[in-house]
Write an enzyme that holds these catalytic residues in place. Sequence first.
Site, PDB file in Angstrom:
ATOM      1  N   ARG A 113     -35.649 -95.956   3.255  1.00  0.00           N
ATOM      2  CA  ARG A 113     -34.739 -95.217   4.134  1.00  0.00           C
ATOM      3  C   ARG A 113     -33.479 -96.074   4.234  1.00  0.00           C
ATOM      4  O   ARG A 113     -33.497 -97.155   4.833  1.00  0.00           O
ATOM      5  CB  ARG A 113     -35.393 -95.016   5.499  1.00  0.00           C
ATOM      6  N   HIS A 140     -31.847 -85.807   2.009  1.00  0.00           N
ATOM      7  CA  HIS A 140     -33.076 -86.038   2.789  1.00  0.00           C
ATOM      8  C   HIS A 140     -34.147 -85.074   2.257  1.00  0.00           C
ATOM      9  O   HIS A 140     -34.561 -84.132   2.935  1.00  0.00           O
ATOM     10  CB  HIS A 140     -32.798 -85.767   4.264  1.00  0.00           C
ATOM     11  N   GLN A 143     -37.505 -84.234   4.239  1.00  0.00           N
ATOM     12  CA  GLN A 143     -37.293 -83.324   5.354  1.00  0.00           C
ATOM     13  C   GLN A 143     -37.206 -81.887   4.857  1.00  0.00           C
ATOM     14  O   GLN A 143     -37.814 -80.977   5.437  1.00  0.00           O
ATOM     15  CB  GLN A 143     -36.006 -83.692   6.100  1.00  0.00           C
ATOM     16  N   ASP A 235     -28.639 -79.900  13.397  1.00  0.00           N
ATOM     17  CA  ASP A 235     -28.910 -81.335  13.416  1.00  0.00           C
ATOM     18  C   ASP A 235     -27.936 -81.970  14.408  1.00  0.00           C
ATOM     19  O   ASP A 235     -26.989 -81.323  14.866  1.00  0.00           O
ATOM     20  CB  ASP A 235     -28.716 -81.917  11.997  1.00  0.00           C
ATOM     21  N   CYS A 275     -34.332 -81.078  12.610  1.00  0.00           N
ATOM     22  CA  CYS A 275     -35.043 -82.199  11.982  1.00  0.00           C
ATOM     23  C   CYS A 275     -35.406 -83.299  12.979  1.00  0.00           C
ATOM     24  O   CYS A 275     -36.210 -84.176  12.643  1.00  0.00           O
ATOM     25  CB  CYS A 275     -34.216 -82.764  10.832  1.00  0.00           C
ATOM     26  N   ARG A 303     -43.712 -83.002   8.113  1.00  0.00           N
ATOM     27  CA  ARG A 303     -43.213 -84.148   7.355  1.00  0.00           C
ATOM     28  C   ARG A 303     -44.385 -84.906   6.732  1.00  0.00           C
ATOM     29  O   ARG A 303     -44.346 -85.298   5.552  1.00  0.00           O
ATOM     30  CB  ARG A 303     -42.417 -85.097   8.274  1.00  0.00           C
TER      31      ARG A 303
END
Length: 317
Positions: A113, A140, A143, A235, A275, A303
């Site tokens: 990450r 991402h 996700q 988001d 998310c 996830r």
Amino acid sequence: MMTKEQMKELDLKGKDFLKLLDFSIEEVQALILLADDMKKHKVKYMDALKGQILGMIFEKNSTRTRVSFETAILQLGGHGMFLSSENLQIGRGETIEDTGKVLSGYLDGIMIRTHGHDRIETLADAASIPVINGLTDLYHPCQALADLLTVYEHKGGFKGNKMVYIGDGNNVAHSLMIGSVMMGMDFTLSAPKGYEADAEVIKKSQEIAAQTGAVLAFTEDPLEAVKGADFIYTDVWTSMGQEEESALRLKAFEPYQVNETLFAAANEECKFMHCLPAHRGEEVSAGVMDGEASVVFQQAENRMHAQKAVLYSLMKK
């Protein structure tokens, strides 16, 4: 969607999972179907990666990414190793290439990450084991895979449905856009001027949409965007590393809050997606976030299931 027989024919062993664009439509479908099966039949896969070790490098803080990946590898019979950049030599100047080569001798897979997408590409080029994108500034994909699994659980498919993303054209929007049009799902992005999605990502998404028949649209008007929406997604307005822009972003995105008024313009059975983490009162109202239409915690759980599918497909012996 693919049949289980077609799914079995696809082999992703040893590949990297850096972005959805690296995979075919059939391969992404296979991952979604596998994640769905893993969620329904946990015991069937409990020793699938027995003895395998996943190193998890964090150069950005996380709740969902860390816990979901560590739980996923444990449920598959393997072991997850948390590696903070502050406690690794890359935090003191060792190159990402050297880190990749060294870790390849110890581990069976790496999840990272991090910040720039070029950084994960450099790591993947140097490593001889699968590298998985836990998040970069550009993409991402884990996700998005969880989001698509959530859509599949509610609709049983993708075509004929409309996904609407409201807010910053960021990494989450990029991967969601790509994944949606790959599955043949219509996708609309509504962002204020100056905060649009990356031009190259849009171009690639348009090319895919032309193949799958998905309708891809962009508008600055959120009310126009949500007409006919089956899913509305947002988001945070200020992501990690953008704190200095917070005041400017709050002003620019104020008309883009997903609230009851906006939601009322969508389809009656529309679902709300995020998310996480969410800032109630900013990008989403508390009423929508905590309302009956919200599926955000289903997404969060997914996830883990989506990542189990990725880990199994890439790291299986």
